[in-house]
Design a protein around this motif. Structure first.
Motif, PDB file in Angstrom:
ATOM      1  N   ALA A  11      50.182 -49.666  17.790  1.00 12.33           N
ATOM      2  CA  ALA A  11      50.137 -48.345  16.830  1.00 12.33           C
ATOM      3  C   ALA A  11      50.685 -47.200  17.581  1.00 12.33           C
ATOM      4  O   ALA A  11      51.532 -46.308  16.967  1.00 12.33           O
ATOM      5  N   LYS A  12      50.391 -47.101  18.730  1.00 11.75           N
ATOM      6  CA  LYS A  12      50.768 -45.822  19.626  1.00 11.75           C
ATOM      7  C   LYS A  12      52.289 -45.881  19.533  1.00 11.75           C
ATOM      8  O   LYS A  12      53.401 -45.025  19.661  1.00 11.75           O
ATOM      9  N   GLN A  13      52.851 -47.017  19.709  1.00  9.03           N
ATOM     10  CA  GLN A  13      54.405 -47.552  19.599  1.00  9.03           C
ATOM     11  C   GLN A  13      55.269 -47.320  18.020  1.00  9.03           C
ATOM     12  O   GLN A  13      56.332 -47.810  18.035  1.00  9.03           O
ATOM     13  N   ARG A  14      54.416 -46.684  17.173  1.00  7.15           N
ATOM     14  CA  ARG A  14      54.849 -46.663  15.901  1.00  7.15           C
ATOM     15  C   ARG A  14      55.061 -47.976  15.173  1.00  7.15           C
ATOM     16  O   ARG A  14      55.825 -48.016  14.144  1.00  7.15           O
ATOM     17  N   ASP A  15      54.300 -48.972  15.616  1.00 10.59           N
ATOM     18  CA  ASP A  15      54.370 -50.177  14.870  1.00 10.59           C
ATOM     19  C   ASP A  15      53.555 -50.174  13.595  1.00 10.59           C
ATOM     20  O   ASP A  15      52.398 -50.078  13.465  1.00 10.59           O
ATOM     21  N   GLU A  16      54.343 -50.065  12.384  1.00  3.14           N
ATOM     22  CA  GLU A  16      53.538 -49.870  11.072  1.00  3.14           C
ATOM     23  C   GLU A  16      52.579 -50.656  10.614  1.00  3.14           C
ATOM     24  O   GLU A  16      51.467 -50.509  10.300  1.00  3.14           O
ATOM     25  N   PHE A  19      49.599 -50.297  12.766  1.00  6.02           N
ATOM     26  CA  PHE A  19      48.912 -49.126  12.480  1.00  6.02           C
ATOM     27  C   PHE A  19      48.113 -49.421  11.130  1.00  6.02           C
ATOM     28  O   PHE A  19      46.866 -48.938  10.961  1.00  6.02           O
ATOM     29  N   TYR A  58      48.128 -40.986  11.993  1.00  3.24           N
ATOM     30  CA  TYR A  58      49.519 -41.354  12.254  1.00  3.24           C
ATOM     31  C   TYR A  58      50.210 -40.309  13.209  1.00  3.24           C
ATOM     32  O   TYR A  58      50.999 -40.792  14.272  1.00  3.24           O
ATOM     33  N   HIS A  59      50.178 -39.064  13.154  1.00  8.88           N
ATOM     34  CA  HIS A  59      50.386 -38.194  14.115  1.00  8.88           C
ATOM     35  C   HIS A  59      49.845 -38.144  15.382  1.00  8.88           C
ATOM     36  O   HIS A  59      50.600 -37.793  16.373  1.00  8.88           O
ATOM     37  N   PRO A  62      50.808 -41.598  18.990  1.00  3.52           N
ATOM     38  CA  PRO A  62      51.660 -41.622  19.999  1.00  3.52           C
ATOM     39  C   PRO A  62      50.967 -40.918  21.458  1.00  3.52           C
ATOM     40  O   PRO A  62      51.060 -41.476  22.404  1.00  3.52           O
TER      41      PRO A  62
END
Length: 190
Positions: A11-16, A19, A58-59, A62
């Protein structure tokens, strides 16, 4: 061979997908906190609160530093903060036209009113003391107390979440509660 990334790391790597799975896995936290604080409030939209928490999560992902337990604590605190903001806004804008309430509605409204100011103040002080005492516990004790006594998880669920044996969970919980009793002894006596 490299170990697969945890949901938090993904999720930190913006894997939807990771997340969304993370939020699905811990949706019970959001629901339980919202219902705990806003169960008697007319006009709030639970879906809007869920969406706001999702956006906040979400914000921060990262830059998030922590594991699943830390994420659960953050999720609980953030949801609680949103609920408290809603309650404060409602208190500031609440105008009740008593003439339009029928007797049954009035009785219901009176049952939902808060405690007398001095009792409410004492309750808030006790709650702050308990939160402070929990925060002061060593992390491995704090995690068990939060998962059991705040989130209401079963011993087995806690053991899985913390990757320890059920006996370890019970032992830590017993020691943590003893530490809390000791820390809160002065608060109860005053």
């Amino acid at each position: 061979m490299a170990e697969p990334l945890s949901l938090i790391d993904q999720a930190k790597q913006r894997d939807e997908h990771a997340f969304l799975e993370l939020l699905r896995r811990y949706a019970y936290i959001i629901v339980s906190v919202i219902r705990q604080y806003l169960h008697h409030i007319v006009g709030y939209d639970e879906d809007d609160l869920h969406q706001e928490i999702r956006l906040r999560a979400y914000h921060i992902m990262p830059d998030f530093r922590g594991d699943d337990v830390a994420f659960q604590c953050w999720l609980r605190r953030s949801t609680r903060g949103l609920c408290l903001n809603i309650l404060e806004k409602q208190r500031q804008h609440e105008i009740i036209d008593m003439e339009t309430l029928c007797k049954a509605s009035l009785e219901q409204a009176l049952q939902n009113t808060s405690l007398a100011p001095d009792a409410e103040y004492q309750r808030q002080q006790m709650l702050a003391s308990v939160e402070e005492a929990i925060a002061a516990l060593p992390e491995h004790f704090r995690n068990v107390v939060v998962l059991k006594d705040v989130d209401g998880l079963r011993y087995e669920e806690i053991a899985v979440a913390l990757k320890v044996e059920v006996g370890t969970v019970k032992s830590r919980l017993g020691r943590a509660r003893a530490m809390l009793r000791e820390q809160l002894r002065g608060v109860r006596e005053s």
